[in-house]
Enzyme design. Structure first.
Site, PDB file in Angstrom:
ATOM      1  N   THR A 185     -27.163 -31.490  33.849  1.00 57.34           N
ATOM      2  CA  THR A 185     -25.816 -31.000  33.970  1.00 57.34           C
ATOM      3  C   THR A 185     -25.265 -31.237  32.329  1.00 57.34           C
ATOM      4  O   THR A 185     -25.703 -31.999  31.620  1.00 57.34           O
ATOM      5  CB  THR A 185     -25.209 -32.010  34.683  1.00 57.34           C
ATOM      6  OG1 THR A 185     -25.572 -31.716  36.275  1.00 57.34           O
ATOM      7  CG2 THR A 185     -23.678 -31.938  34.901  1.00 57.34           C
ATOM      8  N   GLY A 236     -25.296 -37.294  37.148  1.00 61.49           N
ATOM      9  CA  GLY A 236     -26.091 -38.191  37.740  1.00 61.49           C
ATOM     10  C   GLY A 236     -26.091 -37.635  39.426  1.00 61.49           C
ATOM     11  O   GLY A 236     -25.764 -36.684  39.776  1.00 61.49           O
TER      12      GLY A 236
HETATM   13  N1  ASP Z   1     -24.188 -34.460  39.255  1.00 58.44           N
HETATM   14  C1  ASP Z   1     -24.883 -33.350  39.425  1.00 58.44           C
HETATM   15  C2  ASP Z   1     -24.812 -32.868  40.819  1.00 58.44           C
HETATM   16  O1  ASP Z   1     -25.005 -33.895  41.631  1.00 58.44           O
HETATM   17  C3  ASP Z   1     -26.276 -33.505  39.046  1.00 58.44           C
HETATM   18  C4  ASP Z   1     -26.411 -34.028  37.613  1.00 58.44           C
HETATM   19  O2  ASP Z   1     -25.594 -34.380  36.891  1.00 58.44           O
HETATM   20  O3  ASP Z   1     -27.862 -34.351  37.390  1.00 58.44           O
HETATM   21  O4  ASP Z   1     -24.736 -31.862  41.256  1.00 58.44           O
END
Ligand code: ASP
Length: 321
Positions: A185, A236
């Site tokens: 992300t 996350g």
């Molecule tokens: N936070 C994002 C989600 O859960 C994924 C990530 O940040 O890696 O969609």
């Protein structure tokens, strides 16, 4: 399992001469841009390409801030650059869901006005963060979801790609790197020379997610959050950031408890999401007073940072105590 923690922190503070102002964005010398490029399992496994793109984004964004651009514009444009790079889990390079297609989430928030815009589960938007800006600027609403939400934003000017199947290419790093671990992300927080803050986040979500699943990235106060004092963006396990209202909680703790922003972020990211939820994640945050914070609970995060006194710097940091 008990997490051991690691984080990178660059602490810069200075007294602010200017107050929040409107207009030309030249009322103070201070400005900051802090970006994240999501997950990196370990610094040595991060590809140079990721850091080069982050460096370019910080360099371009810092120049714009120096020239008086607003934090909101710089956050949006920085994220567009990362979405278009095709090597992050955002925009072009987004992970596919379990059915083999992209559903993008993004959000944007301006601190001093409290305005926000977001889009979730979008399947054809070239730049989900631009669509979030359109939601903010051209509608009385905050969050648009699914096919009808996407259609509304396209009608209002968001760009759709003609053929999503050929445009979106789930990014796969070259061997021997593990595809599922090496890109993430993206997010940005900025302070401009008006003294105003903004935050934004964009993602394809977790790899192989169930169709229709929406993570924290388009949820104001879970991932992107900004007010007059703080701007934050998270990456996350989205479910946990939503349940904890994580970035809003960090800002509230810093403001209401009077604790340093770093301590507030570490409490939420490490103790709540890390220890109690057993979930990995990281947050970037800045304050109008000049704090620059990255808090991680062992989740390695790629970052890019710069300010009026700090040249564009990039890195990936996982330090285990
Ligand atoms: N936070 C994002 C989600 O859960 C994924 C990530 O940040 O890696 O969609």
């Amino acid at each position: 399992m008990k997490w051991t923690y690691g984080y990178v922190f660059l602490a810069l503070s200075w007294s602010m001469n200017g107050s929040a102002a409107t207009g030309t964005c030249d009322s103070q010398d201070e400005y900051i841009l802090l970006l994240h490029g999501g997950f990196a399992s370990a610094p040595e496994r991060v590809e140079r390409q990721h850091l080069d793109v982050l460096k370019r984004a910080v360099t371009v964004g810092l120049k714009a801030l120096a020239n008086g651009a607003t934090a909101l514009d710089v956050v949006e444009d920085s994220i567009v650059l990362l979405e278009d790079a095709g090597i992050y889990d955002a925009g072009k390079g987004s992970y596919f869901n379990s059915e083999g297609f992209v559903e993008n989430d993004a959000s944007l928030m301006e601190g001093h006005t409290g305005r926000a815009g977001a889009v979730a589960a979008a399947q054809s938007l070239r730049n989900p963060i631009r669509a979030a800006r359109i939601a903010m600027d051209r509608t009385p609403h905050v969050l648009f979801v699914g096919a009808t939400g996407e259609a509304t934003l396209i009608e209002l000017g968001a760009e759709a790609v003609e053929d999503p199947k050929s445009y979106f290419k789930e990014y796969r790093p070259p061997p021997p790197q593990e595809p599922a671990e090496e890109h993430g992300t993206v997010g940005a927080v900025a302070l401009d020379r008006c003294g105003n803050l903004a935050a934004g986040t964009s993602t394809g979500g977790t790899p192989g997610k169930m169709p229709g699943r929406v993570g924290d990235s388009p949820i104001i106060g879970a991932s992107s959050f900004a007010n007059a004092k703080y701007a934050l963006s998270a990456t996350g396990k989205g479910e946990h950031f939503i349940r904890r209202a994580a970035t809003h909680d960090i800002a509230a703790r810093a403001e209401y408890l009077g604790v340093p922003l770093q301590d507030a972020a570490d409490y939420v990211v490490r103790e709540l999401i890390g220890d109690m939820d057993q979930a990995q994640g990281a947050v970037i945050a800045i304050s109008a007073a000049g704090d620059i914070v990255l808090s991680s609970n062992g989740y390695g995060v790629m970052y890019g940072v710069g300010s009026n006194i700090l040249a564009a710097t990039v890195g990936a940091e996982v330090k285990y105590d």
